[in-house]
Design a protein around this motif. Structure first.
Motif, PDB file in Angstrom:
ATOM      1  N   LEU A   1       0.870  -1.129   0.047  1.00 48.56           N
ATOM      2  CA  LEU A   1      -0.223   0.213   0.233  1.00 48.56           C
ATOM      3  C   LEU A   1       0.889   1.246   0.069  1.00 48.56           C
ATOM      4  O   LEU A   1       1.871   1.220   0.453  1.00 48.56           O
ATOM      5  CB  LEU A   1      -0.886   0.237   1.229  1.00 48.56           C
ATOM      6  CG  LEU A   1      -1.991  -0.996   1.210  1.00 48.56           C
ATOM      7  CD1 LEU A   1      -2.687  -0.932   2.462  1.00 48.56           C
ATOM      8  CD2 LEU A   1      -3.021  -0.866  -0.067  1.00 48.56           C
TER       9      LEU A   1
ATOM     10  N   THR B   1       2.055  -6.096 -13.635  1.00 49.34           N
ATOM     11  CA  THR B   1       1.704  -4.893 -14.013  1.00 49.34           C
ATOM     12  C   THR B   1       2.324  -4.328 -15.179  1.00 49.34           C
ATOM     13  O   THR B   1       3.450  -4.794 -15.524  1.00 49.34           O
ATOM     14  CB  THR B   1       2.109  -3.925 -12.601  1.00 49.34           C
ATOM     15  OG1 THR B   1       1.764  -2.552 -13.053  1.00 49.34           O
ATOM     16  CG2 THR B   1       3.674  -3.801 -12.476  1.00 49.34           C
TER      17      THR B   1
ATOM     18  N   SER C   1      -5.777  -4.112   1.222  1.00 48.61           N
ATOM     19  CA  SER C   1      -6.588  -3.372   1.696  1.00 48.61           C
ATOM     20  C   SER C   1      -7.799  -3.875   2.646  1.00 48.61           C
ATOM     21  O   SER C   1      -8.191  -3.332   3.590  1.00 48.61           O
ATOM     22  CB  SER C   1      -7.248  -2.559   0.628  1.00 48.61           C
ATOM     23  OG  SER C   1      -6.436  -1.694  -0.023  1.00 48.61           O
ATOM     24  N   LEU C   2      -8.108  -5.169   2.296  1.00 51.76           N
ATOM     25  CA  LEU C   2      -8.803  -6.001   3.196  1.00 51.76           C
ATOM     26  C   LEU C   2      -8.272  -6.799   4.309  1.00 51.76           C
ATOM     27  O   LEU C   2      -8.755  -7.772   5.211  1.00 51.76           O
ATOM     28  CB  LEU C   2      -9.425  -6.965   1.922  1.00 51.76           C
ATOM     29  CG  LEU C   2     -10.340  -6.459   1.243  1.00 51.76           C
ATOM     30  CD1 LEU C   2     -10.804  -7.637   0.094  1.00 51.76           C
ATOM     31  CD2 LEU C   2     -11.547  -5.668   1.705  1.00 51.76           C
ATOM     32  N   ASP C   3      -6.927  -6.556   4.603  1.00 49.68           N
ATOM     33  CA  ASP C   3      -6.234  -7.071   5.571  1.00 49.68           C
ATOM     34  C   ASP C   3      -6.078  -8.587   5.455  1.00 49.68           C
ATOM     35  O   ASP C   3      -5.841  -9.276   6.309  1.00 49.68           O
ATOM     36  CB  ASP C   3      -6.454  -6.679   6.891  1.00 49.68           C
ATOM     37  CG  ASP C   3      -5.506  -7.001   7.968  1.00 49.68           C
ATOM     38  OD1 ASP C   3      -4.340  -6.681   7.882  1.00 49.68           O
ATOM     39  OD2 ASP C   3      -5.995  -7.393   9.238  1.00 49.68           O
TER      40      ASP C   3
ATOM     41  N   GLU D   1       2.494  -9.780  -8.054  1.00 53.36           N
ATOM     42  CA  GLU D   1       1.470  -9.321  -9.159  1.00 53.36           C
ATOM     43  C   GLU D   1       2.062  -8.680 -10.461  1.00 53.36           C
ATOM     44  O   GLU D   1       2.742  -8.286 -10.352  1.00 53.36           O
ATOM     45  CB  GLU D   1       0.171  -8.474  -8.826  1.00 53.36           C
ATOM     46  CG  GLU D   1      -1.145  -8.370  -9.704  1.00 53.36           C
ATOM     47  CD  GLU D   1      -1.704  -9.604  -9.909  1.00 53.36           C
ATOM     48  OE1 GLU D   1      -1.289 -10.622  -9.729  1.00 53.36           O
ATOM     49  OE2 GLU D   1      -3.195  -9.507 -10.124  1.00 53.36           O
TER      50      GLU D   1
ATOM     51  N   SER E   1      -8.725 -10.218  -8.228  1.00 53.64           N
ATOM     52  CA  SER E   1      -8.322  -9.116  -7.959  1.00 53.64           C
ATOM     53  C   SER E   1      -7.409  -9.165  -6.540  1.00 53.64           C
ATOM     54  O   SER E   1      -7.663  -8.700  -5.556  1.00 53.64           O
ATOM     55  CB  SER E   1      -9.503  -8.108  -7.559  1.00 53.64           C
ATOM     56  OG  SER E   1     -10.407  -7.671  -8.641  1.00 53.64           O
TER      57      SER E   1
ATOM     58  N   SER F   1      -0.745  -0.563  -9.273  1.00 54.52           N
ATOM     59  CA  SER F   1      -1.534  -1.669  -9.349  1.00 54.52           C
ATOM     60  C   SER F   1      -2.409  -1.223  -8.135  1.00 54.52           C
ATOM     61  O   SER F   1      -2.209  -0.582  -7.190  1.00 54.52           O
ATOM     62  CB  SER F   1      -0.980  -2.814  -8.857  1.00 54.52           C
ATOM     63  OG  SER F   1      -1.808  -4.062  -9.002  1.00 54.52           O
TER      64      SER F   1
ATOM     65  N   GLU G   1      -4.778  -7.403  -6.068  1.00 54.51           N
ATOM     66  CA  GLU G   1      -4.446  -6.060  -5.498  1.00 54.51           C
ATOM     67  C   GLU G   1      -5.228  -5.468  -4.279  1.00 54.51           C
ATOM     68  O   GLU G   1      -4.776  -4.695  -3.516  1.00 54.51           O
ATOM     69  CB  GLU G   1      -4.400  -5.008  -6.402  1.00 54.51           C
ATOM     70  CG  GLU G   1      -5.596  -4.562  -7.189  1.00 54.51           C
ATOM     71  CD  GLU G   1      -6.107  -5.588  -8.207  1.00 54.51           C
ATOM     72  OE1 GLU G   1      -7.299  -5.547  -9.013  1.00 54.51           O
ATOM     73  OE2 GLU G   1      -5.456  -6.510  -8.511  1.00 54.51           O
ATOM     74  N   VAL G   2      -6.235  -6.103  -4.061  1.00 59.71           N
ATOM     75  CA  VAL G   2      -7.071  -5.528  -3.008  1.00 59.71           C
ATOM     76  C   VAL G   2      -6.860  -6.219  -1.672  1.00 59.71           C
ATOM     77  O   VAL G   2      -7.431  -5.849  -0.459  1.00 59.71           O
ATOM     78  CB  VAL G   2      -8.748  -5.836  -3.203  1.00 59.71           C
ATOM     79  CG1 VAL G   2      -9.114  -4.816  -4.414  1.00 59.71           C
ATOM     80  CG2 VAL G   2      -9.359  -7.067  -3.380  1.00 59.71           C
ATOM     81  N   ALA G   3      -6.112  -7.420  -1.569  1.00 57.07           N
ATOM     82  CA  ALA G   3      -5.881  -8.029  -0.617  1.00 57.07           C
ATOM     83  C   ALA G   3      -5.175  -7.392   0.811  1.00 57.07           C
ATOM     84  O   ALA G   3      -5.596  -7.568   1.840  1.00 57.07           O
ATOM     85  CB  ALA G   3      -4.838  -9.257  -0.762  1.00 57.07           C
TER      86      ALA G   3
END
Length: 80
Positions: free
Chosen positions: A15, A75, A64-66, A73, A58, A80, A60-62
């Motif tokens: 992040l 790119t 943000s969702l802890d 990944e 997705s 990303s 890349e959301v991992a």
């Protein structure tokens, strides 16, 4: 091996405001990826063994969702 087409890179990403900045910072953390074998090989070559969490979709959301602290990944743009 460069094939001359497709300009993606497999990268480690965190992040934007993450305190993790180097491989040493994340070597024992949780890494989400769709490419677990490549990620494990890379980290093993650097003397690290983070927890590899295999995801599809997705990734890349991992963080943000802890679900993970970082991702490995593909790119094409570098963001990303």
């Amino acid at each position: 091996m460069p094939l001359g087409f497709g300009y993606c890179s497999l990268v480690i990403a965190v992040l934007r405001d993450s305190p993790y900045q180097t491989i040493d910072d994340i070597k024992n953390l949780r890494i989400a990826t769709s490419y677990p074998k490549s990620a494990k090989r890379f980290f093993a070559e650097h003397g690290a063994s983070p927890e590899i969490i295999t995801l599809s979709g997705s990734v890349e959301v991992a963080p943000s969702l802890d679900l993970a602290d970082a991702i490995v990944e593909l790119t094409a743009t570098g963001s990303s």
